[in-house]
Scaffold this motif. Structure first.
Motif, PDB file in Angstrom:
ATOM      1  N   THR A  48     -40.011 -26.432 110.508  1.00 56.97           N
ATOM      2  CA  THR A  48     -39.862 -26.609 109.058  1.00 56.97           C
ATOM      3  C   THR A  48     -38.440 -27.027 108.693  1.00 56.97           C
ATOM      4  O   THR A  48     -38.230 -27.667 107.655  1.00 56.97           O
ATOM      5  CB  THR A  48     -40.246 -25.337 108.276  1.00 56.97           C
ATOM      6  N   SER A  49     -37.451 -26.686 109.534  1.00 54.82           N
ATOM      7  CA  SER A  49     -36.082 -27.150 109.273  1.00 54.82           C
ATOM      8  C   SER A  49     -35.955 -28.651 109.505  1.00 54.82           C
ATOM      9  O   SER A  49     -35.163 -29.320 108.835  1.00 54.82           O
ATOM     10  CB  SER A  49     -35.093 -26.400 110.166  1.00 54.82           C
ATOM     11  N   TRP A  50     -36.745 -29.187 110.440  1.00 55.84           N
ATOM     12  CA  TRP A  50     -36.752 -30.637 110.654  1.00 55.84           C
ATOM     13  C   TRP A  50     -37.185 -31.373 109.386  1.00 55.84           C
ATOM     14  O   TRP A  50     -36.849 -32.550 109.192  1.00 55.84           O
ATOM     15  CB  TRP A  50     -37.694 -31.009 111.799  1.00 55.84           C
ATOM     16  N   LEU A  51     -37.937 -30.685 108.538  1.00 56.40           N
ATOM     17  CA  LEU A  51     -38.417 -31.324 107.314  1.00 56.40           C
ATOM     18  C   LEU A  51     -37.297 -31.625 106.328  1.00 56.40           C
ATOM     19  O   LEU A  51     -37.491 -32.369 105.365  1.00 56.40           O
ATOM     20  CB  LEU A  51     -39.487 -30.446 106.640  1.00 56.40           C
ATOM     21  N   TYR A  52     -36.093 -31.058 106.564  1.00 54.41           N
ATOM     22  CA  TYR A  52     -34.923 -31.398 105.739  1.00 54.41           C
ATOM     23  C   TYR A  52     -34.394 -32.801 106.043  1.00 54.41           C
ATOM     24  O   TYR A  52     -33.625 -33.372 105.254  1.00 54.41           O
ATOM     25  CB  TYR A  52     -33.780 -30.409 105.986  1.00 54.41           C
ATOM     26  N   LEU A  53     -34.771 -33.349 107.199  1.00 50.81           N
ATOM     27  CA  LEU A  53     -34.165 -34.601 107.666  1.00 50.81           C
ATOM     28  C   LEU A  53     -34.226 -35.744 106.647  1.00 50.81           C
ATOM     29  O   LEU A  53     -33.244 -36.481 106.492  1.00 50.81           O
ATOM     30  CB  LEU A  53     -34.808 -35.036 108.990  1.00 50.81           C
ATOM     31  N   PRO A  54     -35.338 -35.950 105.944  1.00 55.77           N
ATOM     32  CA  PRO A  54     -35.358 -37.028 104.943  1.00 55.77           C
ATOM     33  C   PRO A  54     -34.267 -36.892 103.891  1.00 55.77           C
ATOM     34  O   PRO A  54     -33.708 -37.901 103.439  1.00 55.77           O
ATOM     35  CB  PRO A  54     -36.753 -36.912 104.319  1.00 55.77           C
ATOM     36  N   TRP A  55     -33.935 -35.663 103.495  1.00 56.22           N
ATOM     37  CA  TRP A  55     -32.872 -35.471 102.498  1.00 56.22           C
ATOM     38  C   TRP A  55     -31.496 -35.661 103.128  1.00 56.22           C
ATOM     39  O   TRP A  55     -30.552 -36.025 102.442  1.00 56.22           O
ATOM     40  CB  TRP A  55     -33.005 -34.084 101.861  1.00 56.22           C
ATOM     41  N   ILE A 232     -18.337 -28.116 104.048  1.00 55.60           N
ATOM     42  CA  ILE A 232     -19.673 -28.397 103.516  1.00 55.60           C
ATOM     43  C   ILE A 232     -20.750 -27.911 104.497  1.00 55.60           C
ATOM     44  O   ILE A 232     -21.747 -27.305 104.094  1.00 55.60           O
ATOM     45  CB  ILE A 232     -19.842 -29.907 103.230  1.00 55.60           C
ATOM     46  N   LEU A 233     -20.539 -28.162 105.781  1.00 54.75           N
ATOM     47  CA  LEU A 233     -21.526 -27.779 106.792  1.00 54.75           C
ATOM     48  C   LEU A 233     -21.598 -26.266 106.993  1.00 54.75           C
ATOM     49  O   LEU A 233     -22.645 -25.730 107.361  1.00 54.75           O
ATOM     50  CB  LEU A 233     -21.217 -28.469 108.122  1.00 54.75           C
ATOM     51  N   SER A 234     -20.494 -25.570 106.763  1.00 49.58           N
ATOM     52  CA  SER A 234     -20.463 -24.126 107.024  1.00 49.58           C
ATOM     53  C   SER A 234     -20.651 -23.270 105.774  1.00 49.58           C
ATOM     54  O   SER A 234     -20.850 -22.059 105.883  1.00 49.58           O
ATOM     55  CB  SER A 234     -19.138 -23.736 107.693  1.00 49.58           C
ATOM     56  N   TYR A 235     -20.597 -23.875 104.592  1.00 48.47           N
ATOM     57  CA  TYR A 235     -20.644 -23.104 103.342  1.00 48.47           C
ATOM     58  C   TYR A 235     -21.889 -22.228 103.272  1.00 48.47           C
ATOM     59  O   TYR A 235     -21.843 -21.084 102.819  1.00 48.47           O
ATOM     60  CB  TYR A 235     -20.605 -24.058 102.146  1.00 48.47           C
ATOM     61  N   ARG A 236     -23.021 -22.770 103.709  1.00 49.00           N
ATOM     62  CA  ARG A 236     -24.280 -22.005 103.656  1.00 49.00           C
ATOM     63  C   ARG A 236     -24.799 -21.681 105.054  1.00 49.00           C
ATOM     64  O   ARG A 236     -26.015 -21.594 105.262  1.00 49.00           O
ATOM     65  CB  ARG A 236     -25.322 -22.791 102.863  1.00 49.00           C
ATOM     66  N   LEU A 237     -23.897 -21.473 105.999  1.00 46.65           N
ATOM     67  CA  LEU A 237     -24.295 -21.228 107.380  1.00 46.65           C
ATOM     68  C   LEU A 237     -25.182 -19.986 107.497  1.00 46.65           C
ATOM     69  O   LEU A 237     -26.173 -19.987 108.228  1.00 46.65           O
ATOM     70  CB  LEU A 237     -23.060 -21.071 108.263  1.00 46.65           C
ATOM     71  N   GLY A 238     -24.839 -18.930 106.786  1.00 42.47           N
ATOM     72  CA  GLY A 238     -25.669 -17.731 106.805  1.00 42.47           C
ATOM     73  C   GLY A 238     -26.923 -17.898 105.973  1.00 42.47           C
ATOM     74  O   GLY A 238     -28.036 -17.613 106.428  1.00 42.47           O
ATOM     75  N   TYR A 361     -21.449 -39.372  96.561  1.00 47.79           N
ATOM     76  CA  TYR A 361     -22.111 -38.098  96.267  1.00 47.79           C
ATOM     77  C   TYR A 361     -23.404 -37.980  97.081  1.00 47.79           C
ATOM     78  O   TYR A 361     -23.729 -36.899  97.599  1.00 47.79           O
ATOM     79  CB  TYR A 361     -22.414 -37.978  94.775  1.00 47.79           C
ATOM     80  N   ALA A 362     -24.107 -39.098  97.213  1.00 46.63           N
ATOM     81  CA  ALA A 362     -25.331 -39.095  98.021  1.00 46.63           C
ATOM     82  C   ALA A 362     -25.024 -38.768  99.481  1.00 46.63           C
ATOM     83  O   ALA A 362     -25.758 -38.016 100.129  1.00 46.63           O
ATOM     84  CB  ALA A 362     -26.038 -40.448  97.919  1.00 46.63           C
ATOM     85  N   ILE A 363     -23.933 -39.309  99.995  1.00 52.05           N
ATOM     86  CA  ILE A 363     -23.529 -39.023 101.375  1.00 52.05           C
ATOM     87  C   ILE A 363     -23.165 -37.546 101.517  1.00 52.05           C
ATOM     88  O   ILE A 363     -23.557 -36.873 102.485  1.00 52.05           O
ATOM     89  CB  ILE A 363     -22.350 -39.917 101.799  1.00 52.05           C
ATOM     90  N   ALA A 364     -22.413 -37.034 100.540  1.00 56.26           N
ATOM     91  CA  ALA A 364     -22.007 -35.626 100.581  1.00 56.26           C
ATOM     92  C   ALA A 364     -23.223 -34.699 100.553  1.00 56.26           C
ATOM     93  O   ALA A 364     -23.272 -33.702 101.289  1.00 56.26           O
ATOM     94  CB  ALA A 364     -21.079 -35.315  99.405  1.00 56.26           C
ATOM     95  N   ALA A 369     -27.491 -31.186 103.144  1.00 57.42           N
ATOM     96  CA  ALA A 369     -28.824 -30.966 103.709  1.00 57.42           C
ATOM     97  C   ALA A 369     -28.750 -30.737 105.222  1.00 57.42           C
ATOM     98  O   ALA A 369     -29.502 -29.926 105.771  1.00 57.42           O
ATOM     99  CB  ALA A 369     -29.726 -32.161 103.400  1.00 57.42           C
ATOM    100  N   LEU A 370     -27.824 -31.436 105.888  1.00 59.32           N
ATOM    101  CA  LEU A 370     -27.641 -31.243 107.330  1.00 59.32           C
ATOM    102  C   LEU A 370     -27.182 -29.815 107.623  1.00 59.32           C
ATOM    103  O   LEU A 370     -27.603 -29.207 108.615  1.00 59.32           O
ATOM    104  CB  LEU A 370     -26.617 -32.248 107.867  1.00 59.32           C
ATOM    105  N   GLY A 371     -26.343 -29.281 106.726  1.00 64.07           N
ATOM    106  CA  GLY A 371     -25.880 -27.906 106.867  1.00 64.07           C
ATOM    107  C   GLY A 371     -26.985 -26.891 106.679  1.00 64.07           C
ATOM    108  O   GLY A 371     -26.858 -25.737 107.112  1.00 64.07           O
ATOM    109  N   MET A 372     -28.069 -27.273 106.032  1.00 71.88           N
ATOM    110  CA  MET A 372     -29.250 -26.414 105.927  1.00 71.88           C
ATOM    111  C   MET A 372     -30.174 -26.609 107.123  1.00 71.88           C
ATOM    112  O   MET A 372     -30.773 -25.655 107.622  1.00 71.88           O
ATOM    113  CB  MET A 372     -30.017 -26.715 104.638  1.00 71.88           C
ATOM    114  N   MET A 373     -30.292 -27.830 107.592  1.00 71.13           N
ATOM    115  CA  MET A 373     -31.273 -28.161 108.623  1.00 71.13           C
ATOM    116  C   MET A 373     -30.919 -27.576 109.994  1.00 71.13           C
ATOM    117  O   MET A 373     -31.736 -26.902 110.630  1.00 71.13           O
ATOM    118  CB  MET A 373     -31.411 -29.688 108.743  1.00 71.13           C
ATOM    119  N   LEU A 374     -29.687 -27.823 110.454  1.00 71.37           N
ATOM    120  CA  LEU A 374     -29.325 -27.439 111.816  1.00 71.37           C
ATOM    121  C   LEU A 374     -29.360 -25.920 112.053  1.00 71.37           C
ATOM    122  O   LEU A 374     -29.977 -25.458 113.018  1.00 71.37           O
ATOM    123  CB  LEU A 374     -27.952 -28.029 112.174  1.00 71.37           C
ATOM    124  N   PRO A 375     -28.720 -25.107 111.188  1.00 78.82           N
ATOM    125  CA  PRO A 375     -28.818 -23.655 111.404  1.00 78.82           C
ATOM    126  C   PRO A 375     -30.246 -23.135 111.257  1.00 78.82           C
ATOM    127  O   PRO A 375     -30.670 -22.226 111.977  1.00 78.82           O
ATOM    128  CB  PRO A 375     -27.912 -23.060 110.323  1.00 78.82           C
TER     129      PRO A 375
END
Length: 424
Positions: A48-55, A232-238, A361-364, A369-375
């Motif tokens: 289900t984390s892979w489903l973040y990839l489109p975003w 950005i990648l670590s802000y929501r790591l937990g 902003y779109a890139i950011a 989204a990558l920071g949500m997907m990988l963890p």
């Protein structure tokens, strides 16, 4: 071309309610569905984390959407595809290969949903004057939140009711997803009738591909961009790991370390109280930053995002099943998430400042989204390894990198603060 702002009171609510439904189905409801259908936590977290990839990849094809066809044609087409994809989920749940087929359908819905976001946001900016864009931003956000309540709340509650009615989780979720597909189709038809044709294909301006490459390169040339992206990648790591395992924790049997709550109870807690507190936290966060600037509230907001997660560790370690304790945990965690996320969004807006603000902003947000997907992909494996108690302790520890990076990121102390000229 039709005059701007026409019928905005009709189409803004419908368009943004429609935008929220597929996102919550793909990202949140899928987790609950798979848990109730017997999928392991490790597989739930990974797939289900892979489903973040489109975003994550959305910025790469947004120029194609901008340059080919009208925004209205794009979002109507994508909404129809989403309806068919969710219908595919419902029809294939009863099959022996449901995990593969439903994931494929969710993938289709995810890519269509991300594209629908691009087209809908573009249409919003195109169809409204700058003044009306600001005026309707509250309504836009409200109806997106109502979609969250519908998905996390009403749709999950329906599934729970049908589980009890049929005594068969498979049939219950099949009927629920078919109902969700019918809802999505009805919203697509509504958008067809209420959205004016503000643009024509002939009016679209062609831009050279190398211009887009320059935009991407310029983003990575921003000062201190490496530290900013790490933050950005670590802000929501937990939090990114908690959101994947929170519902399974509430649903799992007590013998497996869970709280053994019903599907209806989880839908009620997260989809109503949870979403309301999430919204209130976000509103308060925005007000405080506009009053005092980002610097004053950055640390308190990072704390508010992460400290409530310790309450999940308390529930898991003490095996507390009290409804009061569970609701209090969800209320504080969701409010803290909304409050803490306000600082994150303002920081993303600051990172995007410059000539290519929209694209940057779109890139950011892609990195967000990558920071949500990988963890999230690892969350299920970590939970199965550590158990729920150890997992939620790890979630709290995972907040430390963001706190460490706080002293290295650079931004104006009063960024986001409302000035007197903003009222003029």
């Amino acid at each position: 071309m039709i005059q701007k702002d026409k019928w905005a009171w009709a189409w803004v609510p419908v368009l943004y309610f429609t935008q929220g439904i597929p996102y919550v189905l793909v990202v949140t409801v899928s987790v609950i569905m798979y848990k109730k259908l017997g999928i392991s936590n490790s597989d739930i977290g990974l797939y289900t984390s892979w489903l973040y990839l489109p975003w994550v990849l959305k910025p790469l094809w947004s120029p194609f959407v901008d340059l080919n066809g009208t925004k209205r044609k794009w979002f109507l087409s994508m909404q129809l595809i989403i309806s068919l994809a969710i219908l595919g989920v419902g029809l294939t749940v009863p099959t022996s290969i449901f995990f593969t087929t439903t994931l494929a359908c969710f993938w289709m819905a995810a890519f269509a949903s991300a594209t629908n976001d691009i087209a809908s946001d573009g249409y919003y900016m195109l169809g409204l004057t700058e003044k009306k864009q600001a005026f309707f931003v509250g309504m836009r956000s409200t109806f997106y939140r109502l979609a969250m309540i519908t998905g996390q709340g009403l749709i999950v509650i329906l599934a729970g009711f049908l589980e009890n009615y049929y005594g068969d989780n498979t049939k219950a979720w099949s009927v629920t997803m078919i109902a969700a597909a019918i809802l999505m189709l009805a919203l697509t038809i509504a958008n067809f009738f209420v959205t004016p044709k503000y643009e024509t294909s002939e009016a679209i301006v062609q831009v050279k591909p190398e211009g887009f490459l320059d935009v991407f390169i310029s983003f990575f040339k921003k000062p201190n961009i490496g530290i900013a992206l790490a933050f950005i990648l670590s802000y929501r790591l937990g939090e990114s790991q908690l959101v994947k395992m929170a519902a399974p924790f509430l649903l799992d049997k007590t013998s497996a370390g869970g709280l053994e709550y019903s599907t209806e109870a989880v839908g009620t807690i997260y989809g109503t109280v949870g979403v309301i507190m999430l919204s209130l936290g976000g509103i308060l966060g925005g007000i405080l930053i506009s009053k005092d600037g980002l610097k004053k509230w950055m640390l308190p907001m990072v704390l508010s995002l992460n400290l409530p997660n310790a309450m999940y560790a308390f529930l898991a370690l003490t095996k507390t099943t009290s409804i009061v304790a569970v609701v209090a945990t969800v209320v504080l965690e969701q409010f803290g998430y909304g409050f803490g996320f306000a600082a994150f969004l303002i920081f993303l807006i600051y990172i995007a400042e410059g000539i290519s603000k929209t694209s940057h902003y779109a890139i950011a947000t892609g990195f967000m989204a990558l920071g949500m997907m990988l963890p999230g992909m690892a969350s299920g494996y970590i939970q199965e390894w550590l158990g729920y108690g150890g997992f939620f302790v790890w979630v709290v520890i995972a907040a430390l990198p963001a706190f460490f990076l706080l002293k290295f990121i650079k931004y104006p102390a009063d960024y986001g603060k409302k000035t007197n000229t903003d009222d003029v």
